[in-house]
Design an enzyme around this catalytic site. Sequence first.
Site, mmCIF file in Angstrom:
data_model
loop_
_atom_site.group_PDB
_atom_site.id
_atom_site.type_symbol
_atom_site.label_atom_id
_atom_site.label_comp_id
_atom_site.label_asym_id
_atom_site.label_seq_id
_atom_site.Cartn_x
_atom_site.Cartn_y
_atom_site.Cartn_z
ATOM 1 C CB SER A 1 15.007 -81.789 15.719
ATOM 2 O OG SER A 1 14.639 -82.464 16.912
ATOM 3 C CE1 TYR B 1 10.038 -81.094 14.351
ATOM 4 C CE2 TYR B 1 11.005 -82.338 16.152
ATOM 5 C CZ TYR B 1 10.963 -81.205 15.368
ATOM 6 O OH TYR B 1 11.856 -80.178 15.597
#
Length: 257
Positions: free
Chosen positions: A138, A151
């Site tokens: 990501s 995250y």
Amino acid sequence: MNRKAVASVAGKAVVTGASSGIGAAAVRRLSKEGFEVVAVARRADRLHRLAEETGARPHPLDVTDGASVQRFAAGLGSCDVLVNNAGGALGADTVAETDPADWERMYSVNVLGTLRMTQALLPLLRADHGGTVVTVTSTAAFTAYEGGGGYSAAKYAEHALTETLRLELCGEPVRVVEVVPGMVRTEEFSLNRMRGDAERAAAVYEGVDHPLTADDVAECIALAVGLPQHVNVDRLVVRPLAQAAQHKLHRGPLFRD
């Protein structure tokens, strides 16, 4: 050329997190490319529906269960492509207020799940003419943001794993690719992150003209995998046009109807 003949040329691909979103899209895309695809995820019912649609082989599996991963690898026979896609975000709390259990879960799936699958399948990927490891991380892997500490930490670690693996496999015929999506709108990612709060999940994408779709990312995976074996895409960052950077997002019309 018939489907069976194409599959024998393309080889076998394993896709984790295949029950929805990017994983399911990757199964569909690689199946179209002629791969014999093994679709891996926890939710057996979704996998079986995907298998009926694509011809992929479903294999229910939790990538955080080391013993199950080893049994899966022992029965696989061969593997030409591994797509490490299983992962996800949980919660959007500040560092001061977050539950450490959420961080543990994200690290377990995103990082240790990728580690377990890669370790287990690497002997097969090294065999014959070599293989390809694709890890979907990501843009959170290189840009932290408020409410995304857990995250980002997991994706930073997954990125470090990928970079290290490429260095350690230098001299062997195994490609190591990192596909790095920005804003992707799938049916579950933000909903899971917001713990089922549909209104908060929808607000993430509000006003954004054409966020990426799972199919867009699957196309990038197929592109990297489909290049000649001597061509390695180290890191492919892909964002919607409306997102110039992690914190630079245009909300409003962008394309004419």
